[in-house]
Design an enzyme around this catalytic site. Structure first.
Site, PDB file in Angstrom:
ATOM      1  N   LYS A 175       0.810  -0.973   0.291  1.00 51.49           N
ATOM      2  CA  LYS A 175      -0.133  -0.379   0.019  1.00 51.49           C
ATOM      3  C   LYS A 175       1.011   0.854   0.174  1.00 51.49           C
ATOM      4  CE  LYS A 175      -2.150   3.400   2.163  1.00 51.49           C
ATOM      5  NZ  LYS A 175      -1.646   5.095   1.486  1.00 51.49           N
TER       6      LYS A 175
ATOM      7  N   CYS B 117      14.237  11.293   6.538  1.00 51.46           N
ATOM      8  CA  CYS B 117      13.809  10.946   8.137  1.00 51.46           C
ATOM      9  C   CYS B 117      15.398  10.848   8.367  1.00 51.46           C
ATOM     10  CB  CYS B 117      13.335   9.042   7.985  1.00 51.46           C
ATOM     11  SG  CYS B 117      14.688   8.525   7.625  1.00 51.46           S
TER      12      CYS B 117
HETATM   13  P1  NAD Z   1       2.528   8.873   7.249  1.00 55.83           P
HETATM   14  O1  NAD Z   1       3.098   8.285   8.433  1.00 55.83           O
HETATM   15  O2  NAD Z   1       1.376   9.814   7.229  1.00 55.83           O
HETATM   16  O3  NAD Z   1       1.943   7.918   5.678  1.00 55.83           O
HETATM   17  C1  NAD Z   1       2.786   6.560   5.349  1.00 55.83           C
HETATM   18  C2  NAD Z   1       2.243   6.055   5.116  1.00 55.83           C
HETATM   19  O4  NAD Z   1       0.707   5.090   5.965  1.00 55.83           O
HETATM   20  C3  NAD Z   1       1.493   5.829   3.915  1.00 55.83           C
HETATM   21  O5  NAD Z   1       0.940   4.897   3.083  1.00 55.83           O
HETATM   22  C4  NAD Z   1      -0.551   6.354   4.325  1.00 55.83           C
HETATM   23  O6  NAD Z   1      -1.577   6.438   3.277  1.00 55.83           O
HETATM   24  C5  NAD Z   1      -0.322   5.048   5.583  1.00 55.83           C
HETATM   25  N1  NAD Z   1      -1.448   5.196   6.646  1.00 55.83           N
HETATM   26  C6  NAD Z   1      -1.853   6.522   6.944  1.00 55.83           C
HETATM   27  N2  NAD Z   1      -2.753   6.777   8.103  1.00 55.83           N
HETATM   28  C7  NAD Z   1      -2.906   4.940   8.059  1.00 55.83           C
HETATM   29  C8  NAD Z   1      -3.946   3.903   9.200  1.00 55.83           C
HETATM   30  N3  NAD Z   1      -4.154   4.442   9.841  1.00 55.83           N
HETATM   31  N4  NAD Z   1      -3.621   2.603   8.549  1.00 55.83           N
HETATM   32  C9  NAD Z   1      -2.507   2.177   7.996  1.00 55.83           C
HETATM   33  N5  NAD Z   1      -1.719   2.755   7.166  1.00 55.83           N
HETATM   34  C10 NAD Z   1      -1.152   3.895   7.123  1.00 55.83           C
HETATM   35  O7  NAD Z   1       3.607   9.340   6.358  1.00 55.83           O
HETATM   36  P2  NAD Z   1       4.628  10.082   5.510  1.00 55.83           P
HETATM   37  O8  NAD Z   1       4.195  11.640   6.132  1.00 55.83           O
HETATM   38  O9  NAD Z   1       3.951   9.898   3.973  1.00 55.83           O
HETATM   39  O10 NAD Z   1       6.302  10.258   5.451  1.00 55.83           O
HETATM   40  C11 NAD Z   1       7.239  11.169   6.210  1.00 55.83           C
HETATM   41  C12 NAD Z   1       7.261  10.198   7.540  1.00 55.83           C
HETATM   42  O11 NAD Z   1       8.248   9.200   7.420  1.00 55.83           O
HETATM   43  C13 NAD Z   1       7.770  10.980   8.066  1.00 55.83           C
HETATM   44  O12 NAD Z   1       8.168  11.686  10.257  1.00 55.83           O
HETATM   45  C14 NAD Z   1       9.249  10.378   8.020  1.00 55.83           C
HETATM   46  O13 NAD Z   1      10.549  11.036   9.364  1.00 55.83           O
HETATM   47  C15 NAD Z   1       9.112   8.762   8.383  1.00 55.83           C
HETATM   48  N6  NAD Z   1      10.555   7.872   7.276  1.00 55.83           N
HETATM   49  C16 NAD Z   1      10.867   7.567   8.112  1.00 55.83           C
HETATM   50  C17 NAD Z   1      12.059   6.345   7.944  1.00 55.83           C
HETATM   51  C18 NAD Z   1      12.633   5.244   8.260  1.00 55.83           C
HETATM   52  O14 NAD Z   1      13.635   4.661   7.596  1.00 55.83           O
HETATM   53  N7  NAD Z   1      12.818   5.591   9.983  1.00 55.83           N
HETATM   54  C19 NAD Z   1      12.145   6.937   6.263  1.00 55.83           C
HETATM   55  C20 NAD Z   1      11.220   7.426   5.728  1.00 55.83           C
HETATM   56  C21 NAD Z   1      10.336   8.363   6.492  1.00 55.83           C
END
Ligand code: NAD
Length: 493
Positions: free
Chosen positions: A180, A289
Site C-alpha cells: 500500500k 527521515c
Molecule cells: P504517514 O505516516 O502520513 O504515511 C505513511 C503511510 O501510512 C502512507 O502510505 C499512508 O497512506 C499510510 N497510513 C496513514 N494512516 C494509516 C492508517 N491509519 N493505517 C494504515 N496505514 C496508514 O507518513 P508520510 O507523511 O507519508 O511520511 C513521512 C514520515 O515518514 C516522516 O515522519 C519520516 O520521518 C518518516 N520516515 C521514516 C523513515 C525511517 O526509516 N525511519 C524513512 C522515511 C520516512
C-alpha cells in the site's frame, strides 16, 4: 527528457491491472505546478481483501511457496535488471510525482535495483539455520520459513527506494506481498508493478493497492490473513497501526520519524563538517527521515560556522526537479508546505533568527520552501523538538561535551546522529552515548546495505537491512529430533 503521457493508474491484484471495486479514483498532483498529473484507483477494504486472497493463494497453492530457492532468486535478480534498464524513466516519474531533484532520484533508483540484487545474494549466503546437538539424545535445528502474506505500507518521501527496500527482502525470503504505497506518490509503485509483471513472477505474489491510509492502509492492517505489517512513516501513524495490528496479533516493524543531531566539535574538519551538515538537511528537499535537523556547534566556532552556512544557503540552487542542476525542489504537497512554513513562522516567534535563501519568482506555482537556518535556537524550542520534515535546520551552540550529549538526547526521537571531531576517544565516547539507532562519525549518511537500519525511542521498533530483515520476514522454527531413547515419564503405567 521526455516520456509518454502519464496514464491513469489501476491497482495490481493477482497479476492483473484492475479498477478498484468501488470504481473510485483520486487525483495525483504535481508539486512543481500543482496541476493534476493523473488519476489513481482508490482501493478500499474490498480491494485489500481481493489482493490478500490472491497473495494467500500464490503462497499456498501457487508455485511461489514450493519453488526452489535458486529459481525464486532468479526472479529477484530479474527485477533488479529491469529496474536498471528503466532507471531514467523511473527517476523521471519519481521527480514529477514528489518534486525530488532528478540528480538525486537517479541515484535512489539505481540503489533500488541494488536492494533486489543484495537480497538475492543475502538469502543465498545468509538465510541459514543452526543445529544444536544434545549429546547422543537429540539434534535440534532451526529453519527460517516465510511468514505468508506480508503487508507493506510506505511513505512518499523516497517512495521507490523505500518500497523496494521492503519488497526485496519480503519476496526474496519467500513471502507474498500486498503493498500500500503513499497516496501522494503512486507513480513509481505502479511502475514497480509493471516491472514485476514483466519479470513474470507468478500471479498474486506481488500486489499493489493504491489508496488512502485510513481506508486501504487500515484494511491491510486489520486483515486476519496478513501475517505482518512493515511500516515506514510518521510516528503517530505507526502508533495507530501498532494498536490496530494487535487485534489480529500481527508482527509489526516500525521505521518512524526523526529529529537527528549533528554535532560539530571545535577540533572537527570544518569544511567537511559543513558539507555534511548542508547536504544532510537540504538533500531530498529536507524530506528525509535521517536529516540532521538539529546542528549543535561548539561556541568557539559558532560564528564562523553560521557565516559559512549562510553563504551556502544563499547559493543552493532551487528549481525545477527535472533540471539536473537543481539542488532543492518543491515539497510534496501544499498541506506539507503549510506545515513547514508554519514551523518557520513559529521559529521566529520562539526567538530564532530565521535566515532563508530566496525562491525565484518564476517558481511561484510550486510548493517551494527556500533552505532555511534557524539561528540562535534552543533545544527545548518546539522547532527543535518536533519533526518539521523540510529544508529547515536549527543551529544550537554548546560549550561542553557533557552538555551537548544531554541536549542531543533530549528529544523523543532516536533515529540517527552525526559526530564531527578529530579526537578519536571523544568520537567513540559521544557515539556510544547517543540515544539513536545509527551514528555516523566524520561521515554523512552513507548506507551500507548490510547494516541494521532503524531507530530507537519514537523513531521505531525493529531493524531493516542486512540479515536483520530476516528476523522480521521469516519465522525461525526449531525442530527437535530424538536420535536416541531419552527419558519419557511413564504416567499411568
Ligand atoms: P504517514 O505516516 O502520513 O504515511 C505513511 C503511510 O501510512 C502512507 O502510505 C499512508 O497512506 C499510510 N497510513 C496513514 N494512516 C494509516 C492508517 N491509519 N493505517 C494504515 N496505514 C496508514 O507518513 P508520510 O507523511 O507519508 O511520511 C513521512 C514520515 O515518514 C516522516 O515522519 C519520516 O520521518 C518518516 N520516515 C521514516 C523513515 C525511517 O526509516 N525511519 C524513512 C522515511 C520516512
Amino acid at each position: 527528457m521526455s516520456f509518454n503521457k502519464i496514464n491513469d493508474i489501476p491497482l495490481y491484484i493477482g497479476g492483473e491491472f484492475v479498477a478498484s471495486a468501488s470504481g473510485e479514483m483520486f487525483e495525483n498532483i504535481n508539486p512543481f505546478t500543482n496541476e493534476v498529473i493523473n488519476s489513481v484507483a482508490s482501493g478500499n477494504s474490498a480491494d485489500i481483501d481481493r489482493a490478500v486472497q490472491a497473495a494467500k493463494e500464490a503462497f499456498h497453492n501457487g508455485p511461489w511457496g514450493t519453488m526452489k530457492t535458486a529459481e525464486r532468486l532468479r526472479y529477484i535478480e530479474r527485477i533488479a535488471a529491469l529496474i536498471d534498464a528503466n532507471v531514467e524513466e523511473i527517476a523521471y516519474l519519481e521527480s514529477v510525482d514528489t518534486g525530488l531533484p532528478i540528480s538525486q532520484t537517479r541515484k535512489m533508483i539505481a540503489r533500488s535495483a541494488e536492494n533486489f540484487r543484495f537480497y538475492a545474494a543475502m538469502v543465498r549466503a545468509r538465510l541459514v539455520g543452526e543445529a544444536y546437538q544434545q549429546d547422543d539424545e537429540f539434534i535440534n535445528y532451526t529453519v527460517y520459513q516465510p511468514l505468508g502474506v506480508v503487508g507493506l505500507i510506505t511513505p512518499w518521501n523516497a517512495p521507490f527506494m523505500l518500497e523496494t527496500w521492503k519488497v526485496a527482502p519480503a519476496l526474496a525470503t519467500g513471502n507474498t506481498v500486498v503493498l500500500k504505497p503513499a497516496e501522494l506518490s503512486p507513480l513509481t509503485a505502479h511502475k514497480l508493478a509493471q516491472l514485476i509483471d514483466e519479470a513474470g513472477l507468478p500471479k498474486g505474489v506481488f500486489n499493489v493497492v493504491h489508496g488512502f491510509g485510513e481506508t486501504a492502509g487500515a484494511a491491510l492492517v486489520a486483515h486476519p490473513d496478513v501475517a505482518a505489517i512493515s511500516f515506514t512513516g510518521e510516528t503517530t501513524t505507526g502508533s495507530i497501526i501498532m494498536k490496530n495490528a494487535a487485534d489480529t496479533m500481527k508482527r509489526t516493524s516500525m521505521e518512524l520519524g526523526g529529529k537527528s543531531p549533528l554535532i560539530v566539535f571545535d577540533d572537527a574538519d570544518f569544511d567537511r563538517a559543513l558539507d555534511a551538515a548542508v547536504w544532510g538537511i537540504f538533500s531530498f528537499n529536507g524530506e528525509r527521515c535521517t536529516a540532521n535537523s538539529r546542528v549543535f556547534v561548539h561556541r568557539s566556532i559558532q560564528q564562523r560556522f553560521e557565516k559559512a552556512l549562510k553563504e551556502r544557503v544563499a547559493n543552493i540552487r532551487i528549481g525545477d526537479p527535472l533540471d539536473a542542476r537543481t539542488q532543492v525542489g518543491p515539497l510534496i504537497h501544499q498541506d506539507h508546505w503549510k506545515k513547514v512554513t508554519g514551523y518557520i513562522s513559529l521559529a521566529a516567534e520562539e526567538g530564532c533568527e530565521v535566515y532563508s535563501g530566496r525562491v525565484p519568482d518564476e517558481l511561484n506555482r510550486g510548493n517551494f520552501v527556500a533552505p532555511t537556518l534557524l539561528l540562535g535556537a534552543k533545544n527545548e524550542m518546539r522547532v527543535c523538538q518536533e519533526e518539521i520534515f523540510g529544508p529547515v535546520m536549527a543551529v544550537i551552540a554548546f560549550d561542553s561535551e557533557e552538555e551537548v550529549i544531554r541536549m542531543a538526547n533530549d528529544v523523543k526521537y532516536g533515529l540517527a546522529a552525526y559526530i564531527w571531531t578529530n579526537d578519536v576517544k571523544k568520537a567513540h565516547r559521544v557515539a556510544q552515548a547517543m540515544e539513536s539507532g545509527m551514528v555516523w562519525v566524520n561521515a554523512q549518511n552513507v548506507r551500507d546495505l548490510r547494516i541494521p537500519f532503524g531507530g530507537m525511542k519514537a523513531s521505531g521498533i525493529g531493524r531493516e537491512g542486512g540479515h536483520y530483515a530476516f528476523e522480521f520476514y521469516t519465522e525461525p522454527k526449531v525442530i527437535h529430533v530424538a536420535i536416541g531413547d531419552h527419558h519419557i515419564p511413564q504416567f499411568g503405567k
